[in-house]
Design a protein around this motif. Structure first.
Motif, mmCIF file in Angstrom:
data_model
loop_
_atom_site.group_PDB
_atom_site.id
_atom_site.type_symbol
_atom_site.label_atom_id
_atom_site.label_comp_id
_atom_site.label_asym_id
_atom_site.label_seq_id
_atom_site.Cartn_x
_atom_site.Cartn_y
_atom_site.Cartn_z
ATOM 1 N N HIS A 232 2.677 11.510 -6.651
ATOM 2 C CA HIS A 232 2.356 12.350 -5.484
ATOM 3 C C HIS A 232 3.549 12.336 -4.523
ATOM 4 O O HIS A 232 3.471 11.786 -3.421
ATOM 5 N N PRO A 233 4.645 12.937 -4.906
ATOM 6 C CA PRO A 233 5.859 12.876 -4.071
ATOM 7 C C PRO A 233 5.691 13.540 -2.713
ATOM 8 O O PRO A 233 6.481 13.279 -1.795
ATOM 9 N N GLU A 234 4.696 14.386 -2.588
ATOM 10 C CA GLU A 234 4.460 15.069 -1.314
ATOM 11 C C GLU A 234 3.685 14.214 -0.322
ATOM 12 O O GLU A 234 3.532 14.574 0.856
ATOM 13 N N ALA A 235 3.180 13.071 -0.770
ATOM 14 C CA ALA A 235 2.287 12.253 0.051
ATOM 15 C C ALA A 235 3.064 11.430 1.081
ATOM 16 O O ALA A 235 4.205 11.029 0.860
ATOM 17 N N ALA A 236 2.406 11.178 2.201
ATOM 18 C CA ALA A 236 2.893 10.196 3.170
ATOM 19 C C ALA A 236 2.155 8.883 2.923
ATOM 20 O O ALA A 236 0.971 8.885 2.583
ATOM 21 N N ILE A 237 2.863 7.783 3.100
ATOM 22 C CA ILE A 237 2.272 6.464 2.887
ATOM 23 C C ILE A 237 2.017 5.820 4.248
ATOM 24 O O ILE A 237 2.936 5.667 5.064
ATOM 25 N N ASP B 74 -0.459 16.978 3.301
ATOM 26 C CA ASP B 74 -1.836 17.216 2.867
ATOM 27 C C ASP B 74 -2.406 16.046 2.067
ATOM 28 O O ASP B 74 -3.622 15.947 1.896
ATOM 29 N N THR B 75 -1.531 15.177 1.572
ATOM 30 C CA THR B 75 -1.959 14.009 0.799
ATOM 31 C C THR B 75 -1.446 12.748 1.482
ATOM 32 O O THR B 75 -0.281 12.673 1.873
ATOM 33 N N LEU B 76 -2.332 11.773 1.624
ATOM 34 C CA LEU B 76 -1.985 10.521 2.281
ATOM 35 C C LEU B 76 -2.379 9.357 1.385
ATOM 36 O O LEU B 76 -3.489 9.322 0.844
ATOM 37 N N ILE B 77 -1.466 8.417 1.218
ATOM 38 C CA ILE B 77 -1.750 7.174 0.511
ATOM 39 C C ILE B 77 -1.903 6.094 1.571
ATOM 40 O O ILE B 77 -0.992 5.864 2.370
ATOM 41 N N LEU C 70 -7.079 11.868 0.569
ATOM 42 C CA LEU C 70 -6.840 10.476 0.914
ATOM 43 C C LEU C 70 -6.890 9.630 -0.349
ATOM 44 O O LEU C 70 -7.893 9.635 -1.071
ATOM 45 N N LEU C 71 -5.816 8.892 -0.608
ATOM 46 C CA LEU C 71 -5.727 8.046 -1.791
ATOM 47 C C LEU C 71 -5.594 6.587 -1.364
ATOM 48 O O LEU C 71 -4.860 6.274 -0.420
ATOM 49 N N GLU C 72 -6.280 5.709 -2.078
ATOM 50 C CA GLU C 72 -6.150 4.281 -1.811
ATOM 51 C C GLU C 72 -4.817 3.782 -2.355
ATOM 52 O O GLU C 72 -4.440 4.095 -3.479
ATOM 53 N N ALA C 73 -4.122 2.980 -1.558
ATOM 54 C CA ALA C 73 -2.947 2.278 -2.095
ATOM 55 C C ALA C 73 -3.435 1.313 -3.170
ATOM 56 O O ALA C 73 -4.503 0.712 -3.043
ATOM 57 N N ALA D 235 -9.269 -3.413 -1.728
ATOM 58 C CA ALA D 235 -9.172 -2.580 -0.522
ATOM 59 C C ALA D 235 -10.477 -2.460 0.242
ATOM 60 O O ALA D 235 -10.697 -1.495 0.961
ATOM 61 N N ARG D 236 -11.337 -3.448 0.099
ATOM 62 C CA ARG D 236 -12.570 -3.482 0.894
ATOM 63 C C ARG D 236 -12.807 -4.912 1.348
ATOM 64 O O ARG D 236 -12.897 -5.816 0.522
ATOM 65 N N CYS D 237 -12.932 -5.113 2.646
ATOM 66 C CA CYS D 237 -13.235 -6.439 3.155
ATOM 67 C C CYS D 237 -14.663 -6.808 2.776
ATOM 68 O O CYS D 237 -15.611 -6.105 3.155
ATOM 69 N N PRO D 238 -14.852 -7.901 2.026
ATOM 70 C CA PRO D 238 -16.210 -8.247 1.598
ATOM 71 C C PRO D 238 -17.112 -8.625 2.759
ATOM 72 O O PRO D 238 -18.329 -8.410 2.699
ATOM 73 N N TRP D 239 -16.526 -9.180 3.820
ATOM 74 C CA TRP D 239 -17.355 -9.565 4.961
ATOM 75 C C TRP D 239 -17.779 -8.349 5.783
ATOM 76 O O TRP D 239 -18.898 -8.304 6.271
#
Length: 352
Positions: free
Chosen positions: A224-229, A262-265, A285-288, A301-305
């Motif tokens: 996804h070279p167009e994405a911002a991180i 338009d695409t975000l990591i 929206l993409l998860e790193a 990528a999810r806090c269990p607490w």
């Protein structure tokens, strides 16, 4: 001094047990509507307000806003609660957030859906070890992240959030201060690199953010070279190095809304997507990635607490009055001092 440095080098944060999520039955749409209506009624009857963190379940975030509460980062949650006329604050988040709310509103009743919801950064910085370490550096200014216990805050000179850490540390460094930083070593290293401050770092970390993998992130960006991180600074340095935007939860949400991409990591807890989708509808929206060499996927990528907060646990605490946060008036008064320093600095920063 060498003994203390050896102690820090040898210090291993306590093993943290990832709790199983409470097994609540699935809600039908009808059950969910009824539960939200009941929670809304109880909040009104108890003159209560719900504040929720960006990393909690989307239904809790939405309910907080629908009932006149707020969805925010940890400090804004506490500040909102202190300024709100409600007698009861219900904090959907993790324990240090409830404690911070109680510190700033010691006269109010503060409830949490689950008192077992803790934080790896808080757990990684026990007050006994940290106080002994601080005592060995009496010439250093103690700066602690908001993700700490009330006792650790009370032992500090400044409390900071990720959003204001850079200007505060830059200000302290300009005055010639040497700094003890705790507890997140990744955020501390980032602040140190950006400010050039003389800092001693406590070796804590967030189990969510340290799971992001730089090589896997490179591969995803090639797709996804167009994405911002977008990266939270609690992440490893090699992940931060790839970011187009590094910032707090609030800063990342603002970036999602304002960047032309338009695409975000996104390298932070994926539950932040709820607010990002509201403010940046239509963006992808993409998860790193958290997979790759060295990955353990403690969090994915999810806090269990944070996941321990639910509509069911929220309703239960309002019905029973259980899970009240207790911080003594004496401890709250000491912990409020470094928090107030940050708030005063923030106001001055905004004024200029």
């Amino acid at each position: 001094m060498s003994d203390i440095k050896d102690h820090l080098a040898a210090y291993h944060p306590p093993t943290i047990s990832i709790p199983p999520h409470p097994q609540w039955p699935e809600l039908t749409p009808e059950d969910e509507r009824a539960m939200k209506a009941r929670i809304t009624t109880l909040l009104k009857e108890q003159n209560g307000v719900l504040v929720a963190h960006y990393y909690t379940d989307a239904r809790l975030q939405d309910l907080a806003e629908e009932t006149g509460g707020c969805v925010a980062d940890s400090l804004e949650m506490a500040r909102f609660g202190s300024e709100h006329p409600a007698d009861t604050l219900v904090v959907a988040g993790v324990r240090f957030m409830g404690e911070t709310a109680k510190i700033l509103s010691n006269e109010k009743r503060v409830l949490m859906p689950d008192l077992n919801a803790t934080c790896s950064l808080d757990e990684n910085c026990p007050i006994e070890d940290f106080a002994r370490f601080c005592d060995s550096y009496p010439e250093h200014t103690v700066v602690v992240y908001a993700n700490t216990s009330a006792e650790v805050k009370a032992r500090s000179d400044w409390v900071v959030t990720s959003g204001i850490a850079l200007p505060i540390v830059k200000h302290l460094a300009a005055q010639g201060n040497k700094i003890i930083w705790a507890p997140d070593r990744y955020l501390g290293s980032y602040v140190q690199r950006e400010t050039g401050a003389d800092m001693v770092l406590w070796p804590g970390s967030c189990i969510v953010h340290e799971e992001f993998r730089s090589i896997a992130l490179q591969r995803l960006r090639r797709l996804h070279p167009e994405a911002a991180i977008l990266v939270h600074p609690e992440s490893p340095e090699a992940v931060i190095a790839q970011a187009d935007v590094v910032g707090s939860t609030t800063a990342l949400i603002k970036a999602a809304a304002t960047l032309p991409n338009d695409t975000l990591i996104v390298a932070t807890d994926k539950r932040i997507f709820n607010k990002m989708r509201q403010l940046a509808p239509g963006k992808r929206l993409l998860e790193a990635p958290t997979e790759g060499e060295g990955a353990t996927c403690l969090s994915c990528a999810r806090c269990p607490w944070m996941g321990m907060n639910s509509l069911q646990s929220l309703l239960a605490v309002l019905e029973t009055g259980a899970n009240e946060i207790q911080v003594s008036a004496e401890l709250a008064a000491r912990a409020r001092i470094p928090i107030q320093r940050m708030l005063d600095f923030a106001r001055q920063l905004t004024a200029h």
